[in-house]
Design a protein around this motif. Structure first.
Motif, PDB file in Angstrom:
ATOM      1  N   LEU A 154       0.845  -1.201   0.000  1.00  0.00           N
ATOM      2  CA  LEU A 154       0.000   0.000   0.000  1.00  0.00           C
ATOM      3  C   LEU A 154       0.881   1.253   0.000  1.00  0.00           C
ATOM      4  CD1 LEU A 154      -2.791  -1.100   2.513  1.00  0.00           C
ATOM      5  CD2 LEU A 154      -2.894  -0.994   0.009  1.00  0.00           C
ATOM      6  N   ARG A 155       1.263   1.714   1.176  1.00  0.00           N
ATOM      7  CA  ARG A 155       2.094   2.910   1.280  1.00  0.00           C
ATOM      8  C   ARG A 155       3.504   2.623   0.745  1.00  0.00           C
ATOM      9  NH1 ARG A 155       3.880   5.974   6.873  1.00  0.00           N
ATOM     10  NH2 ARG A 155       4.371   8.002   5.967  1.00  0.00           N
ATOM     11  N   GLY A 206       4.763   0.788  -5.703  1.00  0.00           N
ATOM     12  CA  GLY A 206       4.633   1.265  -7.076  1.00  0.00           C
ATOM     13  C   GLY A 206       5.875   1.990  -7.556  1.00  0.00           C
ATOM     14  N   ILE A 242       5.897   5.829  -7.366  1.00  0.00           N
ATOM     15  CA  ILE A 242       6.084   6.391  -6.029  1.00  0.00           C
ATOM     16  C   ILE A 242       7.546   6.298  -5.608  1.00  0.00           C
ATOM     17  CG2 ILE A 242       5.385   6.246  -3.630  1.00  0.00           C
ATOM     18  CD1 ILE A 242       3.165   7.125  -5.535  1.00  0.00           C
ATOM     19  N   GLU A 302       9.987   8.647  -7.638  1.00  0.00           N
ATOM     20  CA  GLU A 302       9.611  10.059  -7.761  1.00  0.00           C
ATOM     21  C   GLU A 302      10.795  10.994  -7.555  1.00  0.00           C
ATOM     22  OE1 GLU A 302       7.844  13.694  -8.114  1.00  0.00           O
ATOM     23  OE2 GLU A 302       7.157  11.727  -8.795  1.00  0.00           O
ATOM     24  N   ALA A 336      -0.516  12.586  -6.285  1.00  0.00           N
ATOM     25  CA  ALA A 336      -0.622  11.138  -6.106  1.00  0.00           C
ATOM     26  C   ALA A 336       0.453  10.623  -5.149  1.00  0.00           C
ATOM     27  CB  ALA A 336      -0.503  10.438  -7.461  1.00  0.00           C
ATOM     28  N   VAL A 337       1.652  11.209  -5.212  1.00  0.00           N
ATOM     29  CA  VAL A 337       2.729  10.779  -4.322  1.00  0.00           C
ATOM     30  C   VAL A 337       2.391  11.119  -2.873  1.00  0.00           C
ATOM     31  CG1 VAL A 337       5.176  11.070  -3.771  1.00  0.00           C
ATOM     32  CG2 VAL A 337       4.439  11.012  -6.156  1.00  0.00           C
ATOM     33  N   ASN A 383      -0.361   8.908  -1.503  1.00  0.00           N
ATOM     34  CA  ASN A 383       0.109   7.560  -1.190  1.00  0.00           C
ATOM     35  C   ASN A 383       0.651   7.458   0.233  1.00  0.00           C
ATOM     36  OD1 ASN A 383       2.736   5.624  -1.241  1.00  0.00           O
ATOM     37  ND2 ASN A 383       1.093   4.758  -2.501  1.00  0.00           N
ATOM     38  N   LYS A 384       1.238   8.546   0.719  1.00  0.00           N
ATOM     39  CA  LYS A 384       1.805   8.536   2.065  1.00  0.00           C
ATOM     40  C   LYS A 384       0.733   8.530   3.151  1.00  0.00           C
ATOM     41  CE  LYS A 384       6.142  10.774   0.754  1.00  0.00           C
ATOM     42  NZ  LYS A 384       6.931   9.543   0.949  1.00  0.00           N
ATOM     43  N   LYS A 416      -1.709   6.362   3.136  1.00  0.00           N
ATOM     44  CA  LYS A 416      -2.208   4.985   3.232  1.00  0.00           C
ATOM     45  C   LYS A 416      -1.559   4.239   4.392  1.00  0.00           C
ATOM     46  CE  LYS A 416      -3.090   4.509  -1.742  1.00  0.00           C
ATOM     47  NZ  LYS A 416      -2.774   3.718  -2.962  1.00  0.00           N
ATOM     48  N   ASP A 420       0.616   1.207   6.105  1.00  0.00           N
ATOM     49  CA  ASP A 420       1.813   0.450   5.760  1.00  0.00           C
ATOM     50  C   ASP A 420       1.461  -1.038   5.797  1.00  0.00           C
ATOM     51  OD1 ASP A 420       3.998   2.261   5.309  1.00  0.00           O
ATOM     52  OD2 ASP A 420       3.761   2.862   7.405  1.00  0.00           O
ATOM     53  N   TYR A 471       0.181  16.825   2.310  1.00  0.00           N
ATOM     54  CA  TYR A 471      -0.807  16.644   1.252  1.00  0.00           C
ATOM     55  C   TYR A 471      -1.553  17.948   0.972  1.00  0.00           C
ATOM     56  CZ  TYR A 471      -4.831  14.750  -1.263  1.00  0.00           C
ATOM     57  OH  TYR A 471      -5.805  14.501  -2.195  1.00  0.00           O
TER      58      TYR A 471
END
Length: 303
Positions: free
Chosen positions: A31-32, A35, A38, A41, A204-205, A208-209, A211, A213, A259
């Motif tokens: 999840l976190r 990808g 991510i 980046e 999006a990056v 993602n943080k 989410k 772990d 965010y």
């Protein structure tokens, strides 16, 4: 990892003074932090920053070339004006001598003599101003080229003569088409467009943080036998482990603030890009109008 542990001598059996360990650890976020987009980046942004720097420097080189050419032609124009002012002053000197002689002979009115003397002084002042302007612009060009002010420069008039001989160059381009060309090739504008894409990608990056772990991990380890030797491992004594690690997003205050900042930056990037496009369109429209006005002025002055 390949390591040797010497601390066992102090904390364990002195006969086992050192133990070599060969271990492998693998962790896969789900999840976190999961990808390629991510994880990569930071590298991607660094690469794009290099591109922005190259574009900025290339644009500076272009502007510098244009500035040098404009300064040089402007200096040639100042030189031409200086020559004209000097010739005009010399003619005024001849005129005032002639007029004063006629005034002494009673053939010219005193008012006409005073007017001729005033015109001679005006021409002299114009000559002094033109000379000062030319010398100042010449020194400024030396500074721009990085030359010592003591350097003697003799300007070549050929480029100005060639410019006069070429006449008026025609430029016919639609303003909308010109804006499209600028969007495709204008390096500063390309930077603004790409920076807007950066701000959109970072949303999006940052999201993602927020989410949880969730990671799958696995490890394997082999400890060497006595005597300690990096080549003395028993593959039948491998210890393995696998598991799942979960960290719920209960405390994400810092990530939430990041965010929100990214969202604000995105809104700012939209306005910045919109302003850049509007400014470029205005610059193109104004430039085309000025070119047309200069063309008509040139034709009028030629006639």
């Amino acid at each position: 990892n390949l390591a040797t542990d010497f601390l066992r001598y102090y904390t364990g059996d002195p006969s086992r003074s050192a133990v070599s360990t060969l271990s492998v650890n693998i962790a896969q976020p789900l999840l976190r932090g999961a990808g390629k987009s991510i994880v990569a980046e930071s590298l991607k942004q660094s690469e794009r920053d290099v591109i922005y720097g190259i574009r900025t420097y290339s644009q500076y080189q272009r502007k510098f070339v244009v500035k040098i050419v404009n300064d040089y032609f402007g200096l040639l124009q100042n030189k031409d004006q200086l020559i004209n002012a000097y010739n005009d002053y010399q003619r005024r000197l001849e005129t005032i001598q002639y007029t004063e002689a006629r005034g002494l002979a009673g053939l010219q009115k005193g008012l006409e003599v005073d007017e001729a003397r005033s015109e001679e002084l005006t021409a002299k002042n114009s000559y002094i101003v033109a000379a000062t302007t030319y010398l100042n612009k010449l020194d400024q060009l030396k500074l721009t080229l990085g030359l010592p002010l003591s350097t003697k420069i003799q300007l070549e008039d050929t480029p100005l003569k060639e410019l006069k001989a070429s006449g008026l160059l025609q430029l016919s381009v639609d303003p909308q088409r010109a804006l499209g060309i600028a969007i495709d090739y204008q390096l500063e504008l390309l930077n603004q467009i790409d920076k807007f894409e950066d701000s959109k990608r970072k949303i999006a990056v940052a999201a993602n943080k927020l989410k949880a772990d969730l990671k799958i991990f696995a490890d394997a380890k082999i400890v060497s036998e006595q005597p300690t030797d990096y080549t003395n491992f028993d593959l039948d004594q491998v210890k393995t482990g696998v598991g799942i690690e979960l960290n719920l997003p209960i405390d994400r205050l810092k990530e939430r603030n990041v965010y929100r900042t990214v969202l604000v930056n995105f809104e700012e990037a939209i306005r910045t890009l919109s302003l850049a496009l509007d400014s470029k369109k205005d610059q193109i429209d104004s430039g085309l109008r000025n070119l047309e006005a200069l063309r008509r002025s040139y034709m009028i002055q030629t006639n």
